[in-house]
Motif scaffolding. Structure first.
Motif, PDB file in Angstrom:
ATOM      1  N   ASP A 162      27.833   9.383  10.761  1.00  0.00           N
ATOM      2  CA  ASP A 162      28.926  10.222  11.096  1.00  0.00           C
ATOM      3  C   ASP A 162      30.282   9.801  10.723  1.00  0.00           C
ATOM      4  O   ASP A 162      31.279  10.351  10.420  1.00  0.00           O
ATOM      5  CB  ASP A 162      29.280  10.410  12.855  1.00  0.00           C
ATOM      6  N   LEU A 163      30.414   8.313  10.612  1.00  0.00           N
ATOM      7  CA  LEU A 163      31.453   7.674  10.009  1.00  0.00           C
ATOM      8  C   LEU A 163      31.977   8.403   8.494  1.00  0.00           C
ATOM      9  O   LEU A 163      32.652   8.900   8.092  1.00  0.00           O
ATOM     10  CB  LEU A 163      31.397   6.271  10.127  1.00  0.00           C
ATOM     11  N   LEU A 164      30.844   8.200   7.791  1.00  0.00           N
ATOM     12  CA  LEU A 164      30.661   8.540   6.352  1.00  0.00           C
ATOM     13  C   LEU A 164      31.070  10.125   6.176  1.00  0.00           C
ATOM     14  O   LEU A 164      31.943  10.643   5.266  1.00  0.00           O
ATOM     15  CB  LEU A 164      29.452   8.373   5.391  1.00  0.00           C
ATOM     16  N   ALA A 165      30.356  10.960   7.055  1.00  0.00           N
ATOM     17  CA  ALA A 165      30.554  12.487   6.884  1.00  0.00           C
ATOM     18  C   ALA A 165      32.062  12.888   7.481  1.00  0.00           C
ATOM     19  O   ALA A 165      32.607  13.785   6.752  1.00  0.00           O
ATOM     20  CB  ALA A 165      29.718  12.984   7.846  1.00  0.00           C
ATOM     21  N   HIS A 166      32.396  12.306   8.465  1.00  0.00           N
ATOM     22  CA  HIS A 166      33.826  12.648   8.982  1.00  0.00           C
ATOM     23  C   HIS A 166      35.212  11.849   8.581  1.00  0.00           C
ATOM     24  O   HIS A 166      36.245  12.605   8.482  1.00  0.00           O
ATOM     25  CB  HIS A 166      33.709  12.631  10.502  1.00  0.00           C
ATOM     26  N   HIS A 167      34.815  10.695   8.021  1.00  0.00           N
ATOM     27  CA  HIS A 167      36.067  10.004   7.490  1.00  0.00           C
ATOM     28  C   HIS A 167      35.964   9.657   5.983  1.00  0.00           C
ATOM     29  O   HIS A 167      37.147   9.483   5.556  1.00  0.00           O
ATOM     30  CB  HIS A 167      35.999   8.883   8.050  1.00  0.00           C
ATOM     31  N   LEU A 168      34.754   9.637   5.341  1.00  0.00           N
ATOM     32  CA  LEU A 168      34.914   9.283   4.053  1.00  0.00           C
ATOM     33  C   LEU A 168      33.870  10.253   2.961  1.00  0.00           C
ATOM     34  O   LEU A 168      33.226   9.736   2.316  1.00  0.00           O
ATOM     35  CB  LEU A 168      34.387   7.969   3.906  1.00  0.00           C
ATOM     36  N   PRO A 169      33.902  11.610   3.625  1.00  0.00           N
ATOM     37  CA  PRO A 169      32.999  12.440   2.492  1.00  0.00           C
ATOM     38  C   PRO A 169      33.123  12.398   1.159  1.00  0.00           C
ATOM     39  O   PRO A 169      32.264  12.317   0.439  1.00  0.00           O
ATOM     40  CB  PRO A 169      33.231  13.844   3.104  1.00  0.00           C
ATOM     41  N   ALA A 170      34.472  12.485   0.879  1.00  0.00           N
ATOM     42  CA  ALA A 170      34.822  12.437  -0.732  1.00  0.00           C
ATOM     43  C   ALA A 170      34.183  11.131  -1.281  1.00  0.00           C
ATOM     44  O   ALA A 170      33.680  11.136  -2.407  1.00  0.00           O
ATOM     45  CB  ALA A 170      36.020  12.866  -0.996  1.00  0.00           C
ATOM     46  N   VAL A 171      34.489   9.900  -0.796  1.00  0.00           N
ATOM     47  CA  VAL A 171      34.467   8.688  -1.225  1.00  0.00           C
ATOM     48  C   VAL A 171      32.987   8.490  -1.113  1.00  0.00           C
ATOM     49  O   VAL A 171      32.270   8.109  -2.180  1.00  0.00           O
ATOM     50  CB  VAL A 171      34.972   7.531  -0.458  1.00  0.00           C
ATOM     51  N   ARG A 172      32.171   8.965  -0.217  1.00  0.00           N
ATOM     52  CA  ARG A 172      30.772   8.842   0.025  1.00  0.00           C
ATOM     53  C   ARG A 172      29.999   9.297  -1.283  1.00  0.00           C
ATOM     54  O   ARG A 172      29.123   8.866  -2.041  1.00  0.00           O
ATOM     55  CB  ARG A 172      30.303   9.434   1.456  1.00  0.00           C
ATOM     56  N   ASP A 173      30.662  10.591  -1.535  1.00  0.00           N
ATOM     57  CA  ASP A 173      29.838  11.645  -2.412  1.00  0.00           C
ATOM     58  C   ASP A 173      30.031  10.784  -4.066  1.00  0.00           C
ATOM     59  O   ASP A 173      29.253  10.889  -4.769  1.00  0.00           O
ATOM     60  CB  ASP A 173      30.396  12.926  -2.479  1.00  0.00           C
ATOM     61  N   ARG A 174      31.325  10.448  -4.275  1.00  0.00           N
ATOM     62  CA  ARG A 174      31.782   9.973  -5.332  1.00  0.00           C
ATOM     63  C   ARG A 174      30.920   8.542  -5.800  1.00  0.00           C
ATOM     64  O   ARG A 174      30.432   8.531  -6.691  1.00  0.00           O
ATOM     65  CB  ARG A 174      33.389   9.769  -5.529  1.00  0.00           C
ATOM     66  N   MET A 175      31.149   7.744  -4.518  1.00  0.00           N
ATOM     67  CA  MET A 175      30.352   6.501  -4.678  1.00  0.00           C
ATOM     68  C   MET A 175      28.809   6.669  -5.013  1.00  0.00           C
ATOM     69  O   MET A 175      28.221   5.850  -5.885  1.00  0.00           O
ATOM     70  CB  MET A 175      30.817   5.616  -3.813  1.00  0.00           C
ATOM     71  N   ALA A 176      28.180   7.450  -4.401  1.00  0.00           N
ATOM     72  CA  ALA A 176      26.704   7.611  -4.244  1.00  0.00           C
ATOM     73  C   ALA A 176      26.208   8.272  -5.769  1.00  0.00           C
ATOM     74  O   ALA A 176      25.263   7.764  -6.113  1.00  0.00           O
ATOM     75  CB  ALA A 176      26.371   8.710  -3.414  1.00  0.00           C
ATOM     76  N   ALA A 177      27.229   8.843  -6.358  1.00  0.00           N
ATOM     77  CA  ALA A 177      26.901   9.436  -7.836  1.00  0.00           C
ATOM     78  C   ALA A 177      27.062   8.358  -8.627  1.00  0.00           C
ATOM     79  O   ALA A 177      26.278   8.419  -9.762  1.00  0.00           O
ATOM     80  CB  ALA A 177      27.852  10.767  -8.157  1.00  0.00           C
ATOM     81  N   THR A 178      27.920   7.482  -8.672  1.00  0.00           N
ATOM     82  CA  THR A 178      28.298   6.505  -9.654  1.00  0.00           C
ATOM     83  C   THR A 178      27.667   4.915  -9.151  1.00  0.00           C
ATOM     84  O   THR A 178      27.536   4.471 -10.211  1.00  0.00           O
ATOM     85  CB  THR A 178      29.718   6.305  -9.764  1.00  0.00           C
TER      86      THR A 178
END
Length: 167
Positions: free
Chosen positions: A38-54
């Protein structure tokens, strides 16, 4: 979690990020898996997606440790008038003992801010909320926190002669 941050877990604490800011600390390692998601989805979605890709292992090197200002859980946020228009997430990189700031939401930028000594957390209000029991799935009102966007931080720090490191 770094030993100097541990006493602040669950409390409303004042930290120094472009002046004083209210922050609510938690221990990432002890959060239930659903709370982490929930924290990643609601507070860091863009960071989560960018970091997961790189950098798929990014959460092993840099853990969320605090929510700032408008991003704090409603039971804590509702008990205080904020001293400055902050929002976002503080992350801690244990390998470098560095603090990283993420504005949160749909902003995927990260700013390498300071070491723990520059953050200088100190207790402000005895407003305790058990992070393991907290809900992280809520809307963050960023309308009042536009003063400290990454662009504003860049401008303020460069005017002060500081170097800003965007990650």
């Amino acid at each position: 979690m770094h030993p100097s941050l541990a006493p602040h877990v669950g409390k409303l604490t004042i930290v120094t990020i472009l002046g004083d800011a209210e922050a609510w600390f938690f221990d990432w390692a002890t959060l239930p898996e659903a709370a982490r998601a929930d924290l990643l989805a609601h507070h860091l979605p863009a960071v989560r997606d960018r970091m997961a890709a790189t950098k798929p292992d990014w959460l092993a090197k840099m853990q969320p440790v605090a929510l700032l200002g408008e991003s704090m859980p409603p039971p804590i946020r509702g008990r205080v008038d904020l001293s400055a228009p902050h929002s976002g997430v503080l992350l801690f990189a244990p390998e470098h003992e560095a603090v990283v700031y993420a504005p949160g939401g749909d902003d995927d930028r990260l700013i390498l801010f300071a070491d723990l000594e520059m953050l200088s957390p100190r207790d402000a209000i005895e407003a305790t909320l058990d992070p393991a029991a907290a809900a992280f799935a809520y809307e963050v009102d960023r309308s009042e926190s536009e003063g400290f966007t990454v662009g504003e931080i860049e401008m303020i720090m460069s005017m002060a002669g500081a170097e800003l490191t965007l990650l």
